[in-house]
Motif scaffolding. Structure first.
Motif, short mmCIF file in Angstrom:
data_model
loop_
_atom_site.label_atom_id
_atom_site.label_comp_id
_atom_site.label_asym_id
_atom_site.label_seq_id
_atom_site.Cartn_x
_atom_site.Cartn_y
_atom_site.Cartn_z
N GLN A 122 0.83 -1.20 0.00
CA GLN A 122 0.00 0.00 0.00
C GLN A 122 0.87 1.26 0.00
N GLU A 123 1.93 1.22 0.77
CA GLU A 123 2.83 2.37 0.82
C GLU A 123 3.47 2.61 -0.54
N VAL A 124 3.85 1.54 -1.23
CA VAL A 124 4.46 1.67 -2.55
C VAL A 124 3.45 2.29 -3.52
N LEU A 125 2.22 1.78 -3.52
CA LEU A 125 1.18 2.31 -4.41
C LEU A 125 0.87 3.76 -4.09
N LEU A 126 0.77 4.09 -2.82
CA LEU A 126 0.50 5.48 -2.44
C LEU A 126 1.63 6.40 -2.87
#
Length: 149
Positions: A122-126
């Protein structure tokens, strides 16, 4: 009293303690290396070079003055044999330090090459969305009238 407090802060810092330990270990290492050169390396080398004792190699610049069997004035000599031993000593120490620094640098490179801790998807996508939004905001200074899909 402030002087002593400042000195105490300086003396108790980790770097100063590390330096002191390094100096003590370096002195001990120098003694070991001197013994290695004087007692292990130079005797066989002297034997190979027709029984030469390097510690006794010297040029006499001025002979000793001897009166009534007593040395009145010492001889003036250039002790190049001791110099050769010291040079060999230096190269052994320099080589050992080179190997130590090389090993430390390789360990640091391995540590730096290790992948970072796993990141949450999720952090990568955000982060990607954030970067895209920043890119879109900088590409178009004005908002377009129509959005083409």
């Amino acid at each position: 009293m402030a002087f002593f407090e400042e000195f105490k802060k300086f003396a108790v810092k980790g770097n100063v303690i590390d330096l002191a330990v390094g100096v003590v270990i370096g002195a001990a290492f120098g003694t070991i290396t001197k013994s290695l050169v004087d007692d292990i390396i130079m005797p066989p080398l002297g034997l190979v070079i027709s029984n030469v004792d390097f510690s006794r190699l010297k040029f006499v610049l001025k002979d000793a003055v001897i009166e009534n069997g007593e040395v009145v004035e010492q001889a003036v000599t250039l002790n190049y044999g001791n110099f050769i031993q010291t040079v060999v000593n230096f190269f052994i120490i320099a080589f050992a330090i080179f190997l130590l620094v090389r090993t430390i640098n390789r360990l640091r490179e391995k540590e730096a090459a290790k992948p970072a801790a796993p990141v949450n998807k999720q952090e990568v996508l955000l982060a990607e969305i954030r970067d895209l939004l920043k890119k879109n905001n900088t590409d178009t200074p004005e908002a377009p009238d129509k959005v083409v899909v």
